[in-house]
Design a protein around this motif. Structure first.
Motif, PDB file in Angstrom:
ATOM      1  N   CYS A  65     -46.504 -76.751 128.107  1.00 22.60           N
ATOM      2  CA  CYS A  65     -46.684 -75.506 127.345  1.00 22.60           C
ATOM      3  C   CYS A  65     -45.474 -75.102 126.517  1.00 22.60           C
ATOM      4  CB  CYS A  65     -47.099 -74.373 128.295  1.00 22.60           C
ATOM      5  SG  CYS A  65     -45.797 -73.905 129.452  1.00 22.60           S
ATOM      6  N   HIS A  66     -44.467 -75.976 126.384  1.00 22.02           N
ATOM      7  CA  HIS A  66     -43.298 -75.618 125.561  1.00 22.02           C
ATOM      8  C   HIS A  66     -42.627 -76.907 125.102  1.00 22.02           C
ATOM      9  CE1 HIS A  66     -39.370 -73.029 125.136  1.00 22.02           C
ATOM     10  NE2 HIS A  66     -39.203 -74.196 124.512  1.00 22.02           N
ATOM     11  N   THR A  67     -42.888 -77.294 123.857  1.00 22.55           N
ATOM     12  CA  THR A  67     -42.202 -78.471 123.306  1.00 22.55           C
ATOM     13  C   THR A  67     -41.819 -78.227 121.850  1.00 22.55           C
ATOM     14  OG1 THR A  67     -43.906 -79.834 122.185  1.00 22.55           O
ATOM     15  CG2 THR A  67     -43.906 -79.885 124.604  1.00 22.55           C
ATOM     16  N   HIS A  68     -40.820 -78.994 121.432  1.00 22.37           N
ATOM     17  CA  HIS A  68     -40.421 -79.026 120.013  1.00 22.37           C
ATOM     18  C   HIS A  68     -40.544 -80.498 119.596  1.00 22.37           C
ATOM     19  CE1 HIS A  68     -37.872 -75.184 120.614  1.00 22.37           C
ATOM     20  NE2 HIS A  68     -38.038 -75.618 121.855  1.00 22.37           N
ATOM     21  N   THR A  69     -41.774 -81.029 119.675  1.00 22.32           N
ATOM     22  CA  THR A  69     -41.967 -82.478 119.529  1.00 22.32           C
ATOM     23  C   THR A  69     -41.707 -82.994 118.111  1.00 22.32           C
ATOM     24  OG1 THR A  69     -43.647 -82.319 121.262  1.00 22.32           O
ATOM     25  CG2 THR A  69     -43.674 -84.318 119.965  1.00 22.32           C
ATOM     26  N   LEU A 235     -41.319 -66.008 123.811  1.00 22.65           N
ATOM     27  CA  LEU A 235     -39.889 -65.872 123.481  1.00 22.65           C
ATOM     28  C   LEU A 235     -38.998 -66.834 124.271  1.00 22.65           C
ATOM     29  CD1 LEU A 235     -37.977 -64.132 121.726  1.00 22.65           C
ATOM     30  CD2 LEU A 235     -37.667 -62.633 123.692  1.00 22.65           C
ATOM     31  N   HIS A 236     -38.028 -67.448 123.551  1.00 19.26           N
ATOM     32  CA  HIS A 236     -36.905 -68.122 124.211  1.00 19.26           C
ATOM     33  C   HIS A 236     -35.931 -67.010 124.613  1.00 19.26           C
ATOM     34  CE1 HIS A 236     -38.380 -71.704 122.120  1.00 19.26           C
ATOM     35  NE2 HIS A 236     -37.491 -72.441 122.744  1.00 19.26           N
ATOM     36  N   ALA A 237     -35.775 -66.793 125.894  1.00 17.49           N
ATOM     37  CA  ALA A 237     -34.977 -65.642 126.337  1.00 17.49           C
ATOM     38  C   ALA A 237     -34.059 -66.026 127.497  1.00 17.49           C
ATOM     39  CB  ALA A 237     -35.916 -64.528 126.789  1.00 17.49           C
ATOM     40  N   ASP A 258     -39.482 -67.763 128.123  1.00 22.84           N
ATOM     41  CA  ASP A 258     -39.149 -69.141 128.487  1.00 22.84           C
ATOM     42  C   ASP A 258     -37.632 -69.343 128.617  1.00 22.84           C
ATOM     43  OD1 ASP A 258     -41.704 -68.806 127.232  1.00 22.84           O
ATOM     44  OD2 ASP A 258     -41.858 -70.954 126.875  1.00 22.84           O
ATOM     45  N   HIS A 259     -37.226 -70.233 129.500  1.00 21.85           N
ATOM     46  CA  HIS A 259     -35.836 -70.568 129.881  1.00 21.85           C
ATOM     47  C   HIS A 259     -35.420 -69.688 131.062  1.00 21.85           C
ATOM     48  CE1 HIS A 259     -34.610 -73.575 126.987  1.00 21.85           C
ATOM     49  NE2 HIS A 259     -35.153 -72.856 126.023  1.00 21.85           N
ATOM     50  N   LEU A 260     -34.841 -68.481 130.796  1.00 21.29           N
ATOM     51  CA  LEU A 260     -34.707 -67.404 131.799  1.00 21.29           C
ATOM     52  C   LEU A 260     -33.609 -67.564 132.845  1.00 21.29           C
ATOM     53  CD1 LEU A 260     -38.525 -66.801 132.480  1.00 21.29           C
ATOM     54  CD2 LEU A 260     -37.025 -65.593 130.874  1.00 21.29           C
ATOM     55  N   SER A 310     -41.614 -79.356 129.381  1.00 22.29           N
ATOM     56  CA  SER A 310     -40.570 -80.355 129.070  1.00 22.29           C
ATOM     57  C   SER A 310     -39.517 -79.813 128.116  1.00 22.29           C
ATOM     58  CB  SER A 310     -41.207 -81.603 128.445  1.00 22.29           C
ATOM     59  OG  SER A 310     -41.680 -81.296 127.137  1.00 22.29           O
ATOM     60  N   ASP A 311     -39.879 -78.828 127.261  1.00 20.28           N
ATOM     61  CA  ASP A 311     -38.979 -78.367 126.195  1.00 20.28           C
ATOM     62  C   ASP A 311     -38.577 -79.536 125.292  1.00 20.28           C
ATOM     63  OD1 ASP A 311     -37.510 -76.551 124.699  1.00 20.28           O
ATOM     64  OD2 ASP A 311     -35.789 -76.519 126.057  1.00 20.28           O
ATOM     65  N   LEU A 312     -39.366 -80.583 125.263  1.00 19.15           N
ATOM     66  CA  LEU A 312     -39.009 -81.783 124.490  1.00 19.15           C
ATOM     67  C   LEU A 312     -38.392 -81.402 123.138  1.00 19.15           C
ATOM     68  CD1 LEU A 312     -39.026 -84.721 123.571  1.00 19.15           C
ATOM     69  CD2 LEU A 312     -41.496 -84.604 123.334  1.00 19.15           C
TER      70      LEU A 312
END
Ligand code: NIG
Ligand code: FE
Length: 401
Positions: A65-69, A235-237, A258-260, A310-312
């Motif tokens: 649910c969170h990638t920068h592919t 949000l990336h937070a 996300d991150h946190l 993965s935050d790929l």
């Protein structure tokens, strides 16, 4: 067409726990699950197609649910620098980091971006991923954000995977807006988001709330613009410091924060009350050699749903296996394998606003599942990546890569 899948055990992941059915059967009708339960209760009837799963463990298809592919180039040179002691923040401040990927992405053609992203995506899919979210955020102007978002839509058309597309135009300040962050946010809110949404390229809007990116006030303007367009936000937070972006995300009923790592208990309470998902990204934690752990105790105490992704991306998490992230969530964050699997299935579906149709194996939901030849569900978080023996079913049809 009706298909029967049998000789298997199922971890349905309903309600965020294994919810095991031993010696199970699943009936799919077209793309949906029509019946699921113990095989000895299977309704009698005609099943034109019968599949023997040979004792496999079936789980929902994994959801990243969170990638920068989609990006140009890669940053293994920066990886080497960081190993010599230069920090991620220092690299970013000297023109590297996200800015270097922005340069490479702007230079790349749509076809080049498609080809490199398809390879990475296939790697995730070979590991059981049937739904993926991908963000823009390495274009940082209308033309290049559009280019990335178009590649994301094209990936969904050409590969057997469900895709959610997130516009992360507020990822970093593009060089042409140096010292003019508010002007860039104006551009994002008044021109980029409306145009990209009108072209049908955006399913959600994200931003990076951080001292080296955008302030909570700037993020709030992006959220307001997104909501005017009826787009959900995330949000990336709290990745590198605490600006209480996660509480801000809760106020805007975001899908997720996300991150946190740097969030506090008050943020956890705000997230729980708004029922927004905490997406933890152990790949970035590991790759940046972060030592600040996300507040697992507060998240559990206040029953915040936790997803794992993965935050790929080329800078902080060049991760090509979501299952490896499950292992890291257990080893680094002390999650249980059951919590980790919920994080890559039902809670990940909620982080994408898809929990009504995806993420667990229940009657009426989409028939996306993986039949793993493993001994126990915990094996999914146990092996460090690798190519586990499996069959992948998407929309009721077995897919091969
Ligand atoms: O999710 N935190 C911001 N964005 C990415 C990193 C992007 C990069 O360094 O290229 C992340 O970790
Ligand atoms: Fe990210």
């Amino acid at each position: 067409m009706k298909t029967l899948w049998q000789h298997c055990h199922v971890a349905t992941m309903a309600q965020g726990v294994y919810s095991i059915i031993e010696d199970a059967a699943i009936v799919t009708s077209g793309a949906l699950i029509e019946w699921i339960g113990p095989r000895n209760q299977l309704p009698s009837g005609e099943y034109p197609a019968v599949n023997d799963l040979q004792g496999a463990w079936v789980t929902p298809g994994l959801i990243d649910c969170h990638t920068h592919t989609v990006f140009g180039g890669n940053r293994s040179g920066e990886f080497e620098k960081r190993l010599q002691g230069v920090s991620y923040a220092d690299i970013a401040a000297s023109g590297g980091g996200i800015a270097s990927t922005v340069r490479a992405t702007r230079e790349a053609t749509e076809d080049e971006l498609f080809a490199s992203a398809a390879k990475r995506l296939k790697s995730l899919m070979r590991d059981g991923v049937t739904t993926v979210e991908m963000k823009s955020g390495y274009g940082l102007d209308l033309v290049n954000e559009r280019k990335i978002l178009r590649v994301i839509r094209r990936l969904e058309k050409q590969l057997p995977i469900s895709v959610r597309s997130t516009c992360l135009a507020a990822h970093a300040l593009p060089p042409e807006y140096k010292d003019r962050a508010d002007d860039y946010i104006d551009l994002v809110c008044n021109e980029m988001l409306p145009a990209l949404a009108a072209e049908g390229l955006v399913d959600a809007v994200d931003a990076f709330c951080e001292y080296l990116a955008f302030s909570p006030e700037q993020v709030e303007r992006v959220f307001i613009a997104a909501q005017k367009l009826d787009l959900p936000v995330k949000l990336h937070a709290e990745q590198l410091s605490s600006l209480h972006g996660s509480s801000l995300a809760a106020r805007y009923r975001a899908l997720s924060a996300d991150h946190l790592e740097f969030m506090d208990e008050a943020d956890a309470i705000a997230m729980a009350e708004a029922d927004i998902v905490a997406v933890l990204l152990p790949g970035a934690f590991y790759f940046l050699r972060e030592t600040q752990l996300p507040p697992m105790e507060a998240l559990r105490k206040h029953k915040v749903k936790i997803a794992i992704a993965s935050d790929l991306n080329p800078g902080t998490s060049p991760a090509l296996s979501l299952r490896l992230m499950l292992n890291m969530a257990c080893t680094c964050f002390r999650m249980t394998p059951e919590e980790a699997l919920a994080g890559a299935t039902i809670h990940a579906a909620q982080a994408l606003g898809m929990a009504d149709t995806h993420g667990s194996l229940e009657v009426g939901k989409v028939a996306d599942f993986v039949a793993w030849h493993i001994d126990r569900p915990a094996d999914l978080a146990y092996w460090l990546g690798g190519d586990l023996d499996k069959r992948v079913v998407r929309h009721g049809v077995e897919s091969s890569l």
